[in-house]
Design a protein around this motif. Structure first.
Motif, PDB file in Angstrom:
ATOM      1  N   ARG A 156      13.639   9.356  89.450  1.00  0.00           N
ATOM      2  CA  ARG A 156      13.320  10.109  90.650  1.00  0.00           C
ATOM      3  C   ARG A 156      11.953   9.678  91.174  1.00  0.00           C
ATOM      4  O   ARG A 156      11.227   8.931  90.535  1.00  0.00           O
ATOM      5  CB  ARG A 156      13.317  11.618  90.371  1.00  0.00           C
ATOM      6  N   GLY A 157      11.602  10.185  92.345  1.00  0.00           N
ATOM      7  CA  GLY A 157      10.316   9.877  92.949  1.00  0.00           C
ATOM      8  C   GLY A 157      10.284  10.384  94.367  1.00  0.00           C
ATOM      9  O   GLY A 157      11.233  11.021  94.853  1.00  0.00           O
ATOM     10  N   LEU A 158       9.183  10.109  95.061  1.00  0.00           N
ATOM     11  CA  LEU A 158       9.046  10.533  96.449  1.00  0.00           C
ATOM     12  C   LEU A 158      10.108   9.853  97.306  1.00  0.00           C
ATOM     13  O   LEU A 158      10.268   8.629  97.268  1.00  0.00           O
ATOM     14  CB  LEU A 158       7.647  10.200  96.958  1.00  0.00           C
ATOM     15  N   LEU A 159      10.848  10.662  98.050  1.00  0.00           N
ATOM     16  CA  LEU A 159      11.910  10.196  98.945  1.00  0.00           C
ATOM     17  C   LEU A 159      13.048   9.517  98.196  1.00  0.00           C
ATOM     18  O   LEU A 159      13.797   8.725  98.763  1.00  0.00           O
ATOM     19  CB  LEU A 159      11.351   9.245 100.015  1.00  0.00           C
ATOM     20  N   ARG A 160      13.202   9.840  96.924  1.00  0.00           N
ATOM     21  CA  ARG A 160      14.329   9.376  96.115  1.00  0.00           C
ATOM     22  C   ARG A 160      15.109  10.597  95.643  1.00  0.00           C
ATOM     23  O   ARG A 160      14.566  11.412  94.891  1.00  0.00           O
ATOM     24  CB  ARG A 160      13.874   8.538  94.925  1.00  0.00           C
ATOM     25  N   VAL A 161      16.352  10.731  96.071  1.00  0.00           N
ATOM     26  CA  VAL A 161      17.151  11.916  95.778  1.00  0.00           C
ATOM     27  C   VAL A 161      18.463  11.488  95.132  1.00  0.00           C
ATOM     28  O   VAL A 161      19.259  10.776  95.765  1.00  0.00           O
ATOM     29  CB  VAL A 161      17.442  12.729  97.061  1.00  0.00           C
TER      30      VAL A 161
END
Length: 457
Positions: A156-161
């Motif tokens: 996961r991460g920022l702008l990863r869904v």
């Protein structure tokens, strides 16, 4: 007594066979872990060389190897299969790496995937290129899309869904920085709304501004109003919101240009061409715009509506062309999308890199979504059965495609996630006039109410 012993001798194996058959149908994961995995490993180890030879994946041994075999064993020299690595079991299948022989390529192994599937008794075989000369075989033991269970470990991460599960048992992650804009198509009850719920609930926990255009009077996006920074529920409101987003994009470009006023001695890492190169203290929050039922923005009834339509479509195309560098991303959804919608539809589609096609009502919509990037995926999208909601075909402009299915997420749970993360909504002053009204949640009295009694002397 003899009859009881005979019955026990026959009933025991029959019960085991019946239980295994029931587990295979009702609980395929449990069946794979207990029965399917050992059988598949045994088949693979016992028939590896012969299967590779039958599939044409063997090569003639080198001259020195042939001489060594003749000198030590005095047997016939056989073709050499790819060198097999360690077999690694997983909860859904097996993984094994192969070192290709000289003259082979990954496409040779991929062409034999269906033969390998039947030879080793698994549901599917997928081939992944690891590095030059090495491929990984991912064997899937059962149909993982029948009952979706997302993997425990997901990057996961920022702008990863993580949105759905792929047919090879890996997670499909919607990465906005890699694929900035996406087109999502699906007929009624196809699972398109479920896909949208996962996206919104996944982004709600991140410092991302969410904006929505829902011309169905907001019935799709209104439950998430507590987390939305802007919401337009009619074409007239959308016509007001889109110019504001374009102006916000232009302001961000001015911010980037100001940063590019490069002074002598400026470090190279501080020179940027998008918002992600700006210092974190100066970087504006990313914005994701969800457009539900995009066809409603194209429909016109009068000359005035036609002028408004052209203006809105122009703004959408500008956002799709230029929004990525400004940190503005589009998620365009609809039941039908085709050139007959009007001027600008094909141009807008060309800017939407990601494509997700659920079950659609006509082949033309599937061709509009996938025909220009993966023609063979159109047939897969047209064959989705109505009794499999959430099943979709996903592709991108690289030409690759695969089947995915989103797990079930109730509207109440998605709305609760948005309410709990409402405080994470970034402050975007330009979107403040479009923030939806959220009525306050009535306080629930705790404890038992007591009636005061008068004090008597």
């Amino acid at each position: 007594m003899t009859d009881l012993v005979t019955l026990a001798e026959l009933g025991g194996p029959l019960a085991v066979i019946g239980g295994a058959a029931y587990a295979r149908h009702a609980h395929p994961a449990a069946y794979w872990s207990t029965v399917g995995l050992p059988l598949s490993v045994a088949r693979l180890l016992a028939s590896y060389s012969s299967t590779m030879d039958a599939c044409g994946l063997t090569v003639e041994p080198s001259r020195w190897r042939a001489l060594a075999v003749r000198a030590t064993t005095r047997r016939e020299v056989r073709p050499v299969p790819p060198r097999r690595g360690m077999i690694r079991p997983t909860s859904t299948g097996l993984r094994v790496r192969l070192r290709l022989a000289p003259g082979q390529e990954p496409a040779d192994v991929a062409a034999s995937a269906e033969r390998l599937r039947h030879a080793w008794g698994v549901h599917a075989v997928y081939v992944r290129d690891v590095k030059p000369g090495v491929v990984e075989l991912r064997l899937v033991g059962y149909d993982v899309l029948r009952k979706v269970r997302m993997p425990r470990r997901i990057d996961r991460g920022l702008l990863r869904v993580p949105v759905a599960l792929r047919e090879d048992a890996t997670a499909f992650v919607r990465d906005y920085r890699a694929v900035p804009h996406e087109l999502v198509l699906g007929a009624t009850l196809s699972g398109k709304s479920m896909y949208l719920r996962h996206l919104i609930s996944g982004l709600a926990a991140q410092p991302v501004a969410l904006a929505g255009i829902d011309c169905k009077r907001g019935v799709e996006l209104a439950p998430f109003a507590s987390r939305l920074s802007a919401l337009a529920t009619e074409p007239d409101e959308a016509a007001e919101l889109l110019p504001v987003l374009v102006k916000e994009m232009e302001d961000r470009y001015d911010l980037i240009k100001a940063r590019q006023g490069i002074a002598p001695g400026t470090p190279e890492e501080e020179i940027t061409s998008d918002v992600w190169g700006l210092p974190e203290s100066e970087r504006p929050a990313p914005i994701v715009l969800f457009v539900d039922e995009v066809a409603e923005l194209f429909l016109v009834a009068t000359r005035k509506d036609e002028e408004r339509r052209d203006e809105m479509v122009t703004h959408l195309i500008r956002l799709a062309q230029l929004g990525r560098a400004a940190g503005i991303y589009l998620e365009v959804c609809g039941q039908r999308f085709g050139a007959e919608l009007g001027k600008g539809a094909t141009m807008l589609r060309a800017q939407l890199t990601g494509r997700v096609c659920h079950r659609v009502n006509d082949e033309a919509s599937a061709k509009m979504a996938l025909g220009d990037i993966a023609p063979e995926a159109v047939d897969a999208a047209c064959s989705i059965a109505p009794e499999l909601p959430g099943l979709a075909v996903v592709g991108d402009t690289s030409g690759g495609w695969s089947r995915i299915r989103t797990p079930y997420l109730s509207l109440a749970d998605a709305a609760a996630t948005c309410r709990e993360s409402a405080h994470l909504a970034p402050d975007v002053p330009a979107l403040a006039p479009f923030r939806p009204y959220v009525p306050p949640v009535p306080a629930v009295a705790s404890g038992t109410a007591t009636v005061p009694c008068p004090v008597t002397e």
